[in-house]
Structures are given as structure tokens and as C-alpha cells.
Design a protein around this motif. Structure first.
Motif, PDB file in Angstrom:
ATOM      1  N   PRO A   1      68.991   8.991  71.496  1.00 32.32           N
ATOM      2  CA  PRO A   1      69.255   8.365  70.193  1.00 32.32           C
ATOM      3  C   PRO A   1      70.492   8.971  69.559  1.00 32.32           C
ATOM      4  CG  PRO A   1      67.419   9.893  70.050  1.00 32.32           C
ATOM      5  CD  PRO A   1      67.749   9.771  71.500  1.00 32.32           C
ATOM      6  N   ARG A   2      71.114   8.211  68.720  1.00 35.81           N
ATOM      7  CA  ARG A   2      72.339   8.671  68.070  1.00 35.81           C
ATOM      8  C   ARG A   2      71.951   9.637  66.951  1.00 35.81           C
ATOM      9  NH1 ARG A   2      77.123   6.839  68.757  1.00 35.81           N
ATOM     10  NH2 ARG A   2      78.824   7.162  67.283  1.00 35.81           N
ATOM     11  N   PRO A   3      72.402  10.906  67.028  1.00 33.83           N
ATOM     12  CA  PRO A   3      71.992  11.875  66.003  1.00 33.83           C
ATOM     13  C   PRO A   3      72.703  11.630  64.680  1.00 33.83           C
ATOM     14  CG  PRO A   3      73.577  12.859  67.496  1.00 33.83           C
ATOM     15  CD  PRO A   3      73.288  11.488  68.031  1.00 33.83           C
ATOM     16  N   GLY A   4      72.140  12.174  63.630  1.00 31.62           N
ATOM     17  CA  GLY A   4      72.741  12.070  62.317  1.00 31.62           C
ATOM     18  C   GLY A   4      73.855  13.074  62.131  1.00 31.62           C
ATOM     19  N   PRO A   5      74.360  13.195  60.912  1.00 28.01           N
ATOM     20  CA  PRO A   5      75.464  14.139  60.677  1.00 28.01           C
ATOM     21  C   PRO A   5      75.048  15.595  60.839  1.00 28.01           C
ATOM     22  CG  PRO A   5      74.675  13.194  58.610  1.00 28.01           C
ATOM     23  CD  PRO A   5      73.997  12.452  59.704  1.00 28.01           C
ATOM     24  N   VAL A   6      73.744  15.884  60.717  1.00 33.23           N
ATOM     25  CA  VAL A   6      73.245  17.256  60.870  1.00 33.23           C
ATOM     26  C   VAL A   6      72.183  17.247  61.961  1.00 33.23           C
ATOM     27  CG1 VAL A   6      72.099  19.200  59.762  1.00 33.23           C
ATOM     28  CG2 VAL A   6      73.709  17.803  58.455  1.00 33.23           C
ATOM     29  N   VAL A   7      72.306  18.150  62.925  1.00 34.68           N
ATOM     30  CA  VAL A   7      71.335  18.283  64.011  1.00 34.68           C
ATOM     31  C   VAL A   7      70.539  19.559  63.770  1.00 34.68           C
ATOM     32  CG1 VAL A   7      71.008  18.528  66.495  1.00 34.68           C
ATOM     33  CG2 VAL A   7      72.813  17.032  65.612  1.00 34.68           C
ATOM     34  N   TYR A   8      69.230  19.445  63.770  1.00 36.53           N
ATOM     35  CA  TYR A   8      68.346  20.580  63.520  1.00 36.53           C
ATOM     36  C   TYR A   8      67.829  21.114  64.853  1.00 36.53           C
ATOM     37  CZ  TYR A   8      68.202  19.349  58.566  1.00 36.53           C
ATOM     38  OH  TYR A   8      68.528  19.092  57.265  1.00 36.53           O
ATOM     39  N   LEU A   9      67.943  22.410  65.030  1.00 41.03           N
ATOM     40  CA  LEU A   9      67.403  23.094  66.205  1.00 41.03           C
ATOM     41  C   LEU A   9      66.278  23.994  65.724  1.00 41.03           C
ATOM     42  CD1 LEU A   9      67.858  23.407  69.269  1.00 41.03           C
ATOM     43  CD2 LEU A   9      69.237  25.419  68.764  1.00 41.03           C
ATOM     44  N   ARG A  10      65.083  23.651  66.125  1.00 37.97           N
ATOM     45  CA  ARG A  10      63.888  24.317  65.613  1.00 37.97           C
ATOM     46  C   ARG A  10      63.584  25.572  66.419  1.00 37.97           C
ATOM     47  NH1 ARG A  10      59.351  21.928  63.342  1.00 37.97           N
ATOM     48  NH2 ARG A  10      57.417  23.109  63.518  1.00 37.97           N
ATOM     49  N   ALA A  11      63.204  26.651  65.739  1.00 36.26           N
ATOM     50  CA  ALA A  11      62.826  27.894  66.422  1.00 36.26           C
ATOM     51  C   ALA A  11      61.378  28.258  66.118  1.00 36.26           C
ATOM     52  CB  ALA A  11      63.753  29.043  66.017  1.00 36.26           C
ATOM     53  N   LEU A  12      61.038  28.503  64.852  1.00 36.09           N
ATOM     54  CA  LEU A  12      59.702  28.978  64.496  1.00 36.09           C
ATOM     55  C   LEU A  12      59.231  28.326  63.211  1.00 36.09           C
ATOM     56  CD1 LEU A  12      59.990  32.829  65.147  1.00 36.09           C
ATOM     57  CD2 LEU A  12      58.577  31.236  66.416  1.00 36.09           C
ATOM     58  N   ALA A  13      57.978  27.944  63.189  1.00 37.85           N
ATOM     59  CA  ALA A  13      57.298  27.556  61.959  1.00 37.85           C
ATOM     60  C   ALA A  13      56.537  28.768  61.447  1.00 37.85           C
ATOM     61  CB  ALA A  13      56.344  26.390  62.215  1.00 37.85           C
ATOM     62  N   LEU A  14      56.802  29.159  60.213  1.00 35.75           N
ATOM     63  CA  LEU A  14      56.225  30.368  59.628  1.00 35.75           C
ATOM     64  C   LEU A  14      55.234  29.947  58.553  1.00 35.75           C
ATOM     65  CD1 LEU A  14      59.570  32.358  59.252  1.00 35.75           C
ATOM     66  CD2 LEU A  14      57.993  32.341  61.179  1.00 35.75           C
ATOM     67  N   SER A  15      53.981  30.278  58.750  1.00 31.65           N
ATOM     68  CA  SER A  15      52.950  29.789  57.835  1.00 31.65           C
ATOM     69  C   SER A  15      52.341  30.888  56.981  1.00 31.65           C
ATOM     70  CB  SER A  15      51.828  29.108  58.636  1.00 31.65           C
ATOM     71  OG  SER A  15      51.231  30.031  59.531  1.00 31.65           O
ATOM     72  N   ARG A  16      52.594  32.144  57.290  1.00 29.55           N
ATOM     73  CA  ARG A  16      51.940  33.226  56.563  1.00 29.55           C
ATOM     74  C   ARG A  16      52.932  33.866  55.598  1.00 29.55           C
ATOM     75  NH1 ARG A  16      48.572  38.213  59.338  1.00 29.55           N
ATOM     76  NH2 ARG A  16      47.163  38.563  57.591  1.00 29.55           N
ATOM     77  N   LEU A  17      52.568  33.932  54.336  1.00 28.87           N
ATOM     78  CA  LEU A  17      53.431  34.495  53.300  1.00 28.87           C
ATOM     79  C   LEU A  17      52.741  35.686  52.665  1.00 28.87           C
ATOM     80  CD1 LEU A  17      56.050  34.188  51.588  1.00 28.87           C
ATOM     81  CD2 LEU A  17      54.727  32.777  50.010  1.00 28.87           C
ATOM     82  N   ARG A  18      53.491  36.763  52.490  1.00 27.38           N
ATOM     83  CA  ARG A  18      52.948  37.940  51.817  1.00 27.38           C
ATOM     84  C   ARG A  18      54.024  38.521  50.901  1.00 27.38           C
ATOM     85  NH1 ARG A  18      54.964  42.588  54.179  1.00 27.38           N
ATOM     86  NH2 ARG A  18      55.909  42.307  56.240  1.00 27.38           N
ATOM     87  N   CYS A  19      53.586  39.256  49.889  1.00 26.65           N
ATOM     88  CA  CYS A  19      54.489  39.925  48.957  1.00 26.65           C
ATOM     89  C   CYS A  19      54.755  41.336  49.460  1.00 26.65           C
ATOM     90  CB  CYS A  19      53.883  39.971  47.553  1.00 26.65           C
ATOM     91  SG  CYS A  19      53.792  38.350  46.764  1.00 26.65           S
ATOM     92  N   ASP A  20      56.004  41.639  49.661  1.00 31.71           N
ATOM     93  CA  ASP A  20      56.431  42.973  50.078  1.00 31.71           C
ATOM     94  C   ASP A  20      57.211  43.588  48.925  1.00 31.71           C
ATOM     95  OD1 ASP A  20      57.106  45.251  51.389  1.00 31.71           O
ATOM     96  OD2 ASP A  20      58.385  44.316  52.900  1.00 31.71           O
ATOM     97  N   GLY A  21      56.473  44.057  47.908  1.00 28.74           N
ATOM     98  CA  GLY A  21      57.128  44.514  46.689  1.00 28.74           C
ATOM     99  C   GLY A  21      57.752  43.315  45.991  1.00 28.74           C
TER     100      GLY A  21
END
Length: 662
Positions: free
Chosen positions: A262-282
């Protein structure tokens, strides 16, 4: 009148020095593959050496008060409390200290059992695809084999010096090689095997049994790679716009003979990691992938799928990068986690070229989660963020709207209040989540500035506060697109948002404005950047038949381990029931071993049947000293007819023998 003899600390014995050397080797091996364990390992090693010095300086008080044991136990407790090291490294060093400190004759050979336990631990962990293995099993096998045979060889040498009883009784001191020539040769062969395994891993890591990474602990990217596998928001106040080339995606590869992509758009996204866990570090916020176990996965691409080739340069850990929305990659072995992230062992150690699916290259969605009952982990937030006052940022209607409409409203709110910037970012406010509170709620508009990480994190937090499932994704977003593919540089590193829609699919939400994309390229001359390399299809993309499986132990190994444990307990019980020799007889036997070893050192012919009288007669002939009285005293004590005599004057006998030779 003679001067009173002054007591000084005894020098470190050969036995103790050898044990400390082996402890140092074990600590270095464990620390090399468990960097977090270095403080604990060094502390235990220092405690073992300190305990030996204390024993040498004050043997009487050390034995009465158990100073050596107290020092080791206290150091172990302190190391665990301060550093919380990995269990594998901490237990291995603790067992080694238990065996080798204090040094006892014949205990060094027990390291062979410890090496076997280490191999069983690593092998059983490698057999479970979700476990973290600190070192490739082949390398561990080579090292443990070399260490075991070296320990047996050193123990045989020490026993020959000591003139121990049993099979080694009366072994000549200078003929120690007779007892350890074969173990030494095996140690050399084991070292060569380890070097070969490491060289093989450097040349082609896929041929080794895989080291399965843990989903919550992916290897860090190399400097300049631009890919952050664990995102920390607020820790860096300035982003370097580095033009280092990290990857190249080619979608016109004649060797693949695949349908037109398919013809890509003006920006191509290359996916590495989905990060689902969030914590407060100070004041900072840290994103990481879900720590659930990995599972071996296969992502077969259906026939007729448009294919491309991704050339990935070294760095970025073991995460498999694919075009966003892609169905997957042709790689084996391949492991996945509950967030849909893909991993391949040792992927980031060298340049890699692999086939990827280009279907969905323009799509903004990907398959939804397999575990719909576990959506709470994509809605949860640290308690510190729930306790904040977000008045003015949240709209009540977002909680009842479609997730995509709510995401669009959150992005619009952010773009109204906040500015995109890459340099001189404000220092976060004090307290939990200070970086996010500064970015969203600071009364000074000039302090509400940040880059893509701030926008993606703020959007995800607002959506989760509204009750929607959302997560942060890291990878690359590049506008450097030509007819043949796209280039991804360090400055293209990017973070965006995925929200779970009503169709149970993850939809990409771009929180950063188009002006932000242009801002990161401002002042960068593309003509001075590294040119993109040519990309060709891998020589054998379908070489999946040579799939290296993880090392798995047979199903009967738990029963065998229980049987071995039962035998060890039975043997220990038998030893405990054996009558112990009186301390007096043990001391006399130790002195007899010492005088027999001295006789062998002075050239007296010594064999298994050599008696104490024969050895003493040979020593008397070579020194010219009359040893009849000490011999008679030792014989009387041996048969219970007299008190314990003074020790043999070994140093004086050696000096007399040297004088007589001259």
C-alpha cells in the motif's frame, strides 16, 4: 635469658588463598551476567576474606564467638537489604561462601556439585519460555565444566601437598601433576569450548539456544540508537537531534516477488514496544512493558501478503521492530508478551535484516488484546496520580463517549494548553508526578512545554482517568520517505498513544501536532546525514526449518531431582550416625600426615603402606637429628599411654636438611 616469644598473625595458608581465588572467580562470573548483583557479590567476597584474616589474627576469640560466621551472615543480610540482588547470583555466591569459607581440606571438590546445580537452574529456566536466563546455556555449560574440573584439580593438588589419607595418602609433594593432569586437561578443553561458544554467538547468535528476555527487563539501547525501551518522562530537559541511522524499511524488494505494498502516508511509523505499566519515580513518570511471562509465538503471514525488508542496525535490545499495523515478521525463534510486543533473543547484537508484513502500513489499528478480562492493567494508574486535582483538564463527557472521540478531545485539550519543545524544558515540580503536573497544570504557560513523550503520557493518563483502556507506544516516526522505503534515524524516535476502541482493536492516536514533527527537523541538514544503505532480502527468509529450540530438560527431571535429594538426605543421615573420632586422634593423624608429607619432600620413598616410624627414620637420616624421643612420645599418645606431645618441628627439620645438603 631468652626474650618472650611475640605472637603475630599467621600468614594466609595456601588452602585459604586457593579458596579465596575460586570465590573471586565465582563472583566475577555471576556479576558479569547479573550486573545488579555486583554490590552483594563484592560484599560477600569481602566478608569471606575478612573472616579469614580475623581467624588468622585472633583464632581463639574467633572460634569462641563465631566471628567468621557472624561476619558472613551479617554481610549477606546487609547485601540483601541494600541491593536486593537477583536470587540466582545471591544464592550461588552464598552457597560458594558456605562451602569455601572457612577453608577445610577436601571441600573444594564440592564446587563440582554447585556447578551442576547451576547448570540445572539455567537449563530448567531456559526450558520455560517465559523465564529470564542470564547467560546462554552453552556458555554456562562450558564455564561450569571448566570451573568444576579446575576445582577438582586444585583440591587434588592441595591434598597431595597435605599428604592426606585415603587414595591420596603419602602422595609426593612434587608429583601433584599425577593427580590433576587429566582434570587440568579437561579444564583447558572446557575453556576452549567456552571460547568457541562465545565466538559462535558473535558470528551467528541464532544458532545458539536462545536467551529469553523478560518482558519487563528488555536490554537497553546502545548510545545513539534513539530507541528507548523504558521511557522515563521528565528526566531529560533537552533532546539531542542525532542523525545516526537506526533502521531502513524497504518495500520494493524484487527478490521477494510480493504484491505491491500500500502507498504509505507522509509519516511512516515503526513500532517497537507497547508500554502499559506506569509508575511514579519521584517527580518523574516511568513507562515499562507488562512484566508478564513471555511465550513462544508464531506469526505466519498469509499468502498474498505484501512483504518488505527491515534492515535494523545494532542496538535497541531484543524488541522486534515492525511497521505499525503490520501483521508481524518472519523471524524464529520469536516470543511475545501480553502487550503484543515481539522479541527475538540477541536481536540487537548485530545488524539484522528480516522480512516484515506491509499489510496495514497505512492503518491506524492493530489486533486487540487476547485477554479481554485483563483490561484493568490498561486502565490502572499509580495512586499518586489518582489523588491529584485534575480540575480543568478532564471533561466529564469523556467517560461516556466513544474511546476514540474521548482521545480526540484529550489531544485537542493538550494542544490548546501545552507547547511542543525539545530544549530547555522546565525542571519538574517536586512530589510524585511532578513532570506531568508541570506540563499540564503549571500556571505559567512558558513552563507547560514538552516533547512527544510528555504529550503521549498526558493523553494516556487523561484517558485512563476517564476509564478508557490506553497505553503508550515507543518506536520511530519518520518523514524521510522515498519511492523505495523509509529511513529511521535517532532523531525520529517517537512516542504515541494507542486506545482500545469499541471494535476491540488498538487504534493509534497521534498526540503530537504536525508542527512538532517539523520542529525536530529544524536546523538539521538532511544532505549531511548518513545516506541510506541498500537493502536486499535475507538469503534464506524461509530458513525456519533450522529453528533453534530452547534448551528443555526431559519431563522426568523433577523426579530425578527429588531422588537425588532423598539420596543426599539419606547419606547425610548416615554420616551423622557415624561415631566421630576424638579430637585427640584427629590431631595426631593431622600431625602424622604433616611429617609424612615432609618425608616425601625430603626424598624419602613414601607409599600407601609407609608407617610413621619409617618416615621419621628417613627424615632423621637426611637431617642428622635424633627424633627417637618425639617419635616415642607420638606413639605413646597414639596408643593412649601418654599426653598429647608437642607438634613436630617441621621448620627446624627443613632447615637442618638444607644445612646438611650444603
Amino acid at each position: 635469658m631468652t626474650k618472650p616469644e611475640t605472637r603475630s598473625a599467621k600468614p594466609l595458608s595456601v588452602l585459604a588463598a586457593t579458596h579465596l581465588v575460586f570465590l573471586g572467580v565465582i563472583a566475577a562470573w555471576l556479576g558479569l551476567h547479573q550486573p545488579r548483583a555486583w554490590p552483594a557479590l563484592l560484599l560477600l567476597l569481602a566478608a569471606a576474606a575478612g573472616g579469614e584474616l580475623v581467624e588468622r589474627a585472633t583464632p581463639r576469640w574467633s572460634r569462641r564467638l563465631w566471628l567468621r560466621e557472624a561476619l558472613l551472615v551479617g554481610s549477606a543480610a546487609l547485601a540483601w537489604w541494600l541491593a536486593a540482588p537477583p536470587v540466582h547470583a545471591f544464592a550461588g555466591m552464598g552457597l560458594a561462601c558456605l562451602l569455601l569459607a572457612p577453608p577445610r581440606g577436601g571441600s573444594l571438590r564440592l564446587l563440582a556439585g554447585l556447578c551442576a546445580a547451576d547448570l540445572i537452574t539455567i537449563g530448567s529456566a531456559a526450558g520455560r519460555t517465559g523465564a529470564q536466563v542470564p547467560v546462554p546455556p552453552w556458555t554456562a555449560a562450558a564455564f561450569d565444566t571448566a570451573l568444576a574440573v579446575a576445582a577438582v584439580a586444585a583440591d587434588a593438588w592441595l591434598e597431595s601437598r597435605r599428604g592426606g589419607r585415603g587414595l591420596l595418602r603419602g602422595a609426593p609433594r612434587l608429583a601433584w601433576w599425577r593427580w590433576c593432569a587429566w582434570p587440568a586437561a579437561a579444564a583447558v578443553l572446557g575453556g576452549l569450548l567456552m571460547a568457541w561458544a562465545l565466538g559462535l554467538a558473535e558470528r551467528d547468535p541464532s544458532r545458539l539456544p536462545p536467551v529469553v528476555p523478560n518482558a519487563g527487563r528488555v536490554a537497553r539501547a546502545r548510545a545513539g540508537s534513539g530507541l528507548q525501551t523504558q521511557l522515563t518522562v521528565g528526566a531529560v530537559q533537552e533532546v539531542t537531534r542525532d542523525t545516526t541511522l537506526c533502521a531502513r524499511l524497504a518495500w520494493e524488494v524484487p527478490e521477494l516477488a510480493s504484491p505491491a505494498p500500500p502507498r504509505p502516508g507522509p509519516v511512516v511509523y515503526l513500532r517497537a514496544l507497547a508500554l502499559s505499566r506506569l509508575r511514579c519515580d519521584g517527580p518523574y513518570l516511568a513507562w515499562s512493558s507488562d512484566p508478564g511471562d513471555l511465550a513462544e509465538t508464531a506469526a505466519p503471514l498469509p499468502p498474498g501478503t505484501p512483504l518488505g525488508v527491515l534492515l535494523r542496525l545494532p542496538g535497541g535490545g531484543d524488541a522486534v521492530m515492525i511497521p505499525d499495523g503490520s501483521a508481524g515478521a518472519v523471524l524464529e525463534p520469536l516470543f511475545g508478551d501480553r502487550d503484543g510486543n515481539l522479541f527475538r533473543p540477541l536481536l540487537g547484537s548485530r545488524p539484522q535484516s528480516y522480512v516484515v508484513s506491509l499489510e496495514g502500513l497505512e492503518a491506524d489499528s492493530s489486533p486487540g488484546p487476547a485477554e479481554h478480562a485483563s483490561l484493568e492493567r490498561w486502565r490502572s494508574l499509580p495512586r499518586e496520580l489518582f489523588d491529584q486535582d485534575w480540575e480543568g483538564m478532564l471533561e466529564p463527557r469523556w467517560a461516556i463517549e466513544d474511546p476514540l472521540r474521548a482521545a480526540a478531545g484529550a489531544v485537542a485539550r493538550l494542544r490548546e494548553r501545552c507547547q511542543y519543545d525539545l530544549s530547555d524544558l522546565p525542571v519538574p515540580q517536586a512530589g510524585p508526578g511532578g513532570a506531568l503536573r508541570t506540563f499540564l497544570l503549571d500556571p505559567d504557560p512558558e513552563r507547560r512545554r514538552g516533547h512527544c513523550q510528555y504529550f503521549a503520557t498526558a493523553t494516556t493518563v487523561l484517558l485512563r482517568l476517564s476509564g478508557h483502556a490506553a497505553r503508550c507506544v515507543v518506536g520511530f516516526a519518520s518523514e524521510e520517505v522515498d519511492a523505495g522505503g523509509a529511513c529511521f534515524r535517532a532523531l525520529h524516535a517517537h512516542a504515541w498513544v494507542e486506545v482500545l476502541g469499541g471494535d476491540r482493536r488498538w487504534h493509534r492516536v497521534e498526540a503530537t501536532s504536525a508542527a512538532g514533527f517539523a520542529r525536530r527537523m529544524a536546523g538539521v541538514d538532511p544532505s549531511l546525514a548518513e545516506p541510506p544503505p541498500p537493502v536486499a532480502a535475507p538469503s534464506a527468509p524461509a530458513a525456519a526449518s533450522a529453528k533453534p529450540h530452547p534448551l528443555r530438560l526431559p519431563r522426568w527431571w523433577p523426579g530425578a531431582a527429588l531422588l537425588a535429594l532423598a539420596l543426599a538426605v539419606w547419606y547425610g543421615w548416615r554420616l551423622a550416625r557415624r561415631p566421630r573420632r576424638p579430637r585427640r586422634l584427629a590431631e595426631l593423624e593431622r600431625r602424622s600426615d604433616g611429617i609424612i608429607a615432609l618425608a616425601a619432600e625430603l626424598g624419602v620413598r613414601v607409599g600407601p603402606a609407609t608407617t610413621l616410624s619409617v618416615a621419621v627414620a628417613g627424615i632423621a637420616a637426611r637431617t642428622g637429628l635424633d627424633l627417637a624421643a618425639p617419635l616415642a612420645a607420638h606413639l605413646r599418645a597414639r596408643f593412649g599411654e601418654g599426653p598429647l606431645p608437642p607438634p613436630w618441628p617441621l621448620a627446624a627439620l627443613r632447615a637442618a636438611a638444607r644445612t646438611r645438603r650444603r
